[in-house]
Every structure is written in C-alpha cells, then in structure tokens.
Write an enzyme that holds these catalytic residues in place. Structure first.
Site, mmCIF file in Angstrom:
data_model
loop_
_atom_site.group_PDB
_atom_site.id
_atom_site.type_symbol
_atom_site.label_atom_id
_atom_site.label_comp_id
_atom_site.label_asym_id
_atom_site.label_seq_id
_atom_site.Cartn_x
_atom_site.Cartn_y
_atom_site.Cartn_z
ATOM 1 N N TYR A 1 0.845 -1.204 0.000
ATOM 2 C CA TYR A 1 0.000 0.000 0.000
ATOM 3 C C TYR A 1 0.888 1.266 0.000
ATOM 4 O O TYR A 1 0.493 2.313 -0.503
ATOM 5 C CB TYR A 1 -0.953 -0.025 1.193
ATOM 6 C CG TYR A 1 -2.140 0.898 1.055
ATOM 7 C CD1 TYR A 1 -3.014 0.783 -0.022
ATOM 8 C CD2 TYR A 1 -2.389 1.883 2.011
ATOM 9 C CE1 TYR A 1 -4.113 1.628 -0.141
ATOM 10 C CE2 TYR A 1 -3.488 2.729 1.899
ATOM 11 C CZ TYR A 1 -4.346 2.593 0.816
ATOM 12 O OH TYR A 1 -5.423 3.438 0.697
ATOM 13 N N LYS B 1 -2.897 8.316 3.321
ATOM 14 C CA LYS B 1 -4.110 8.147 4.139
ATOM 15 C C LYS B 1 -3.875 8.634 5.574
ATOM 16 O O LYS B 1 -4.799 9.144 6.215
ATOM 17 C CB LYS B 1 -4.577 6.698 4.135
ATOM 18 C CG LYS B 1 -5.127 6.206 2.788
ATOM 19 C CD LYS B 1 -6.322 6.988 2.283
ATOM 20 C CE LYS B 1 -7.010 6.282 1.116
ATOM 21 N NZ LYS B 1 -8.017 7.153 0.471
HETATM 22 P P1 NAD Z 1 -12.722 4.013 -7.588
HETATM 23 O O1 NAD Z 1 -11.647 3.818 -8.597
HETATM 24 O O2 NAD Z 1 -14.090 3.632 -7.985
HETATM 25 O O3 NAD Z 1 -12.722 5.522 -7.084
HETATM 26 C C1 NAD Z 1 -11.575 6.323 -7.067
HETATM 27 C C2 NAD Z 1 -11.963 7.631 -7.731
HETATM 28 O O4 NAD Z 1 -10.904 8.588 -7.686
HETATM 29 C C3 NAD Z 1 -12.331 7.434 -9.214
HETATM 30 O O5 NAD Z 1 -13.643 7.868 -9.440
HETATM 31 C C4 NAD Z 1 -11.335 8.344 -9.921
HETATM 32 O O6 NAD Z 1 -11.878 8.947 -11.065
HETATM 33 C C5 NAD Z 1 -11.057 9.361 -8.837
HETATM 34 N N1 NAD Z 1 -9.879 10.182 -9.134
HETATM 35 C C6 NAD Z 1 -8.594 9.786 -9.340
HETATM 36 N N2 NAD Z 1 -7.835 10.835 -9.671
HETATM 37 C C7 NAD Z 1 -8.642 11.937 -9.678
HETATM 38 C C8 NAD Z 1 -8.451 13.309 -9.958
HETATM 39 N N3 NAD Z 1 -7.236 13.806 -10.313
HETATM 40 N N4 NAD Z 1 -9.517 14.147 -9.870
HETATM 41 C C9 NAD Z 1 -10.733 13.675 -9.525
HETATM 42 N N5 NAD Z 1 -10.973 12.377 -9.242
HETATM 43 C C10 NAD Z 1 -9.943 11.522 -9.326
HETATM 44 O O7 NAD Z 1 -12.255 3.194 -6.293
HETATM 45 P P2 NAD Z 1 -12.827 3.179 -4.794
HETATM 46 O O8 NAD Z 1 -12.263 1.956 -4.201
HETATM 47 O O9 NAD Z 1 -14.269 3.407 -4.800
HETATM 48 O O10 NAD Z 1 -12.076 4.413 -4.126
HETATM 49 C C11 NAD Z 1 -12.729 5.468 -3.475
HETATM 50 C C12 NAD Z 1 -12.009 5.839 -2.183
HETATM 51 O O11 NAD Z 1 -12.118 4.770 -1.254
HETATM 52 C C13 NAD Z 1 -10.511 6.106 -2.355
HETATM 53 O O12 NAD Z 1 -10.137 7.175 -1.511
HETATM 54 C C14 NAD Z 1 -9.901 4.826 -1.823
HETATM 55 O O13 NAD Z 1 -8.596 5.050 -1.360
HETATM 56 C C15 NAD Z 1 -10.855 4.518 -0.708
HETATM 57 N N6 NAD Z 1 -10.828 3.138 -0.183
HETATM 58 C C16 NAD Z 1 -10.939 2.075 -1.031
HETATM 59 C C17 NAD Z 1 -10.930 0.789 -0.518
HETATM 60 C C18 NAD Z 1 -11.014 -0.422 -1.419
HETATM 61 O O14 NAD Z 1 -10.630 -1.500 -1.000
HETATM 62 N N7 NAD Z 1 -11.513 -0.292 -2.642
HETATM 63 C C19 NAD Z 1 -10.836 0.589 0.864
HETATM 64 C C20 NAD Z 1 -10.753 1.700 1.709
HETATM 65 C C21 NAD Z 1 -10.747 2.969 1.167
HETATM 66 O O1 0WE Z 2 -7.070 2.997 -1.434
HETATM 67 C C1 0WE Z 2 -7.095 1.960 -2.071
HETATM 68 C C2 0WE Z 2 -6.766 1.989 -3.541
HETATM 69 C C3 0WE Z 2 -5.563 2.845 -3.784
HETATM 70 C C4 0WE Z 2 -5.058 2.927 -5.191
HETATM 71 C C5 0WE Z 2 -5.057 1.861 -6.080
HETATM 72 C C6 0WE Z 2 -4.524 2.023 -7.344
HETATM 73 C C7 0WE Z 2 -4.461 0.903 -8.330
HETATM 74 C C8 0WE Z 2 -4.357 1.363 -9.757
HETATM 75 C C9 0WE Z 2 -4.492 4.122 -5.593
HETATM 76 N N1 0WE Z 2 -3.969 4.290 -6.810
HETATM 77 C C10 0WE Z 2 -3.978 3.272 -7.691
HETATM 78 N N2 0WE Z 2 -3.403 3.475 -8.918
HETATM 79 C C11 0WE Z 2 -3.492 2.575 -9.929
HETATM 80 O O2 0WE Z 2 -2.922 2.777 -11.009
HETATM 81 N N3 0WE Z 2 -7.377 0.777 -1.415
HETATM 82 C C12 0WE Z 2 -7.616 0.809 0.008
HETATM 83 C C13 0WE Z 2 -7.419 -0.544 -2.079
HETATM 84 C C14 0WE Z 2 -6.063 -1.175 -1.983
HETATM 85 O O3 0WE Z 2 -5.094 -0.892 -2.878
HETATM 86 C C15 0WE Z 2 -3.967 -1.616 -2.518
HETATM 87 C C16 0WE Z 2 -4.242 -2.367 -1.367
HETATM 88 C C17 0WE Z 2 -5.578 -2.077 -1.010
HETATM 89 C C18 0WE Z 2 -6.314 -2.624 0.161
HETATM 90 C C19 0WE Z 2 -2.725 -1.661 -3.117
HETATM 91 C C20 0WE Z 2 -1.733 -2.474 -2.567
HETATM 92 C C21 0WE Z 2 -1.996 -3.210 -1.431
HETATM 93 C C22 0WE Z 2 -3.248 -3.176 -0.818
#
Ligand code: NAD
Ligand code: 0WE
Length: 262
Positions: free
Chosen positions: A155, A162
């Site tokens: 991560y 974060k």
């Molecule tokens: P997602 O890809 O659906 O959402 C991420 C969003 O960020 C996308 O809509 C993308 O367009 C937007 N984004 C990236 N660069 C941008 C920019 N320059 N301007 C505007 N928007 C931009 O994935 P998600 O998992 O729904 O992620 C949403 C949030 O939840 C993130 O902050 C992620 O870190 C957090 N999160 C995700 C998980 C997981 O496991 N998926 C767990 C905990 C927290």
């Molecule tokens: O916040 C996230 C996603 C973060 C994320 C993921 C990507 C993948 C594709 C941010 N930037 C990018 N850029 C890319 O090009 N999570 C909490 C989900 C997540 O992502 C991981 C995790 C977990 C959990 C990446 C590595 C290890 C664990």
C-alpha cells in the site's frame, strides 16, 4: 420520510457502479437526498451520466482535483444549482501503479507528490472552495484505509497519504466545528473496485481478509453507503473528526488466531 430528506449532497469520485461513491450515492438517494455528482475526466463521462440518471441527478460536472480552476468552477456551479450544500463526499485516491509494488523506499519524489495532491490535498481544497456554501449541520466525509495506521504490504505511499488524510479530517473538523460543520472519515475494508483492479497485493489481501475479520464477511459498497448515511445525518449530529471503521471488525485484531486453534 428519509433521514436525508431535502439535503443537497455532492459526491466526488464516481467512476463506475463498483465505486464506493456509487454505494454512497444510492444510499443517499434512498434516504431522500438531492444528488450532485462530480467525476474525473472525459473518459468517464458517458458511464457517469448513465449512473446519474438512475438517481434523478442532473448535476453532473467534471472536476480534476489537481486543478484549482476545476474545483472553483464546480463550486460556482453548485452554488448556482443548489444554493447551499449539506453533504460533501470525497471518495478519491490515486498513486501511480509502480508506487504500489516493491518497497516503500523506492517511492519517487514526483510519485509522492502526486499521491499527496490527489489523495490528501484535494479534500482540503474542496473544503476550502465549498466552505461558504455549507449550512450549519452540514457534513464532509472522506474514505480511508487501515494502511494509514499499520503497514499493509504494497500500500506504500497510499498508506502515508491516508495517514495525512486522517490528520486533515481532524484539522478540518477543528476549523469548521464553530460553523456547525462536521468532518469524518470511513475506514473501509478491502472492496473490489477499479482502484483495486490488477493490484496483485490487493488480491491476496482481499482473500485473506475474511479469515481474520471477526464478522468473516467482505465489506460491500452498500455497507459503506449505509454508514455514510448515518455519519451525514442528524443521528451523528455530535460526531466530528472521527474515523469510523466499516471493516467487519478487522482493525480490532492484534494477534490472529494461530492455525492449530481453528
Ligand atoms: P474508484 O476507482 O471507484 O474511485 C476512485 C476515484 O478517484 C475514481 O472515481 C477516480 O476517477 C477518482 N480520481 C482519481 N484521480 C482523480 C483526480 N485527479 N480528480 C478527480 N478524481 C480523481 O475506487 P474506490 O475503491 O471506490 O475508491 C474510493 C475511495 O475509497 C478512495 O479514496 C480509496 O482510497 C478509498 N478506499 C478504497 C478501498 C477499497 O478496497 N476499494 C478501501 C478503503 C478505502
Ligand atoms: O485505497 C485503495 C486503492 C488505492 C489505489 C489503487 C490504485 C491501483 C491502480 C491508488 N492508486 C492506484 N493506482 C493505480 O494505477 N485501497 C484501500 C485498495 C487497496 O489498494 C492496494 C491495497 C488495497 C487494500 C494496493 C496495494 C496493497 C493493498
């Protein structure tokens, strides 16, 4: 009667129907909120407009959060459309893919800056731009992950981002508290969204998760949406500066049960 009846909710970070932002949007709509949606770029426009239709939303605006002028424009348009805003959701995070493999110490300066700009500063920038539009009783919400607090292998720079985002939640809660505006974060367990696709470390972590989490269930975007409703409703009227876990209890575990106990 819905918990969010008549509230104007702006949601940033909708990419597709697997996005956490979509779970939140649907949950808000079901509780009576008026929805406004912002998305990152032209590539997403068609898909996002279709989703917006499904929740009777006709405020669909592009905003690349790395651009001050985009943020200014969407704030001006929101002021014209809604007057005041009751809820702002920030569901945005990004780091270059190469920063999410290998050791954290290999993070580049440019990669560090980009992750911080998109994943951390953007929440503060949105709070700044929308501050004049917030009514007393409004609330801001962002999404974080346990990797902010403890190491989640791979991560990397996102964990550092974060941690800074969670600190931002507290500073913004302090600043906006006197105005009656609350600021919180949801720390979600791993969900298979676009932001998780193709990250090999994620896959392993995702499968392992249910073996450790007390509830032994994966977290869904509906789960996060329901908790978002609570945090952005009057039910959470005196909750601010908090990080609330929606992670099947994963974060409470210190020492996993050794294999021979199972
Ligand atoms: P997602 O890809 O659906 O959402 C991420 C969003 O960020 C996308 O809509 C993308 O367009 C937007 N984004 C990236 N660069 C941008 C920019 N320059 N301007 C505007 N928007 C931009 O994935 P998600 O998992 O729904 O992620 C949403 C949030 O939840 C993130 O902050 C992620 O870190 C957090 N999160 C995700 C998980 C997981 O496991 N998926 C767990 C905990 C927290
Ligand atoms: O916040 C996230 C996603 C973060 C994320 C993921 C990507 C993948 C594709 C941010 N930037 C990018 N850029 C890319 O090009 N999570 C909490 C989900 C997540 O992502 C991981 C995790 C977990 C959990 C990446 C590595 C290890 C664990």
């Amino acid at each position: 009667m819905g918990l969010l009846d008549g509230k104007n909710a702006l949601i940033f970070g909708l990419a597709n129907d697997r996005s956490i932002a979509w779970g939140i949007t649907q949950a808000f709509k079901a509780r009576g909120a008026n929805i406004g949606i912002s998305y990152a770029g032209e590539m997403l426009e068609r898909r996002v407009r279709k989703l917006a239709q499904a929740v009777d939303c006709d405020f669909v605006e592009p905003c690349d959060v790395t651009r001050d002028e985009d943020i200014r424009l969407v704030a001006d348009k929101a002021a014209a459309k809604f007057g005041q805003v009751d809820i702002l959701v920030h569901s945005i995070g990004f780091a270059n893919r190469e920063e999410l493999t290998g050791p954290y110490y290999n993070t580049s300066r440019a990669g560090f800056h980009l992750a911080m700009d998109i994943s951390v500063y953007s929440f503060t920038a949105l709070a700044q731009a929308f501050q004049p539009l917030f009514r007393p009783g409004s609330s801001l919400l962002t999404l974080t992950y346990y990797g902010a607090e403890k190491v989640a292998p791979g991560y990397n720079v996102m964990g550092v981002a974060k941690a800074a985002l969670e600190a931002s939640v507290r500073y913004l809660a302090f600043d906006l508290g006197p105005q009656g505006v609350r600021v919180n974060a949801i720390s979600a367990g791993p969900i298979r969204t676009l932001a998780a696709a193709g990250v090999s470390r994620f896959k392993d972590m995702y499968r392992h998760f249910i073996k450790l989490a007390p509830l032994q269930q994966h977290v869904t975007i509906e789960d996060v949406g329901n908790t978002a409703v609570f945090l952005c409703s009057e039910l959470a009227g005196r909750v601010t500066g908090e990080v609330l876990y929606v992670d099947s209890g994963y974060n409470i575990i210190g020492v996993p049960e050794p294999p021979e106990c199972e």
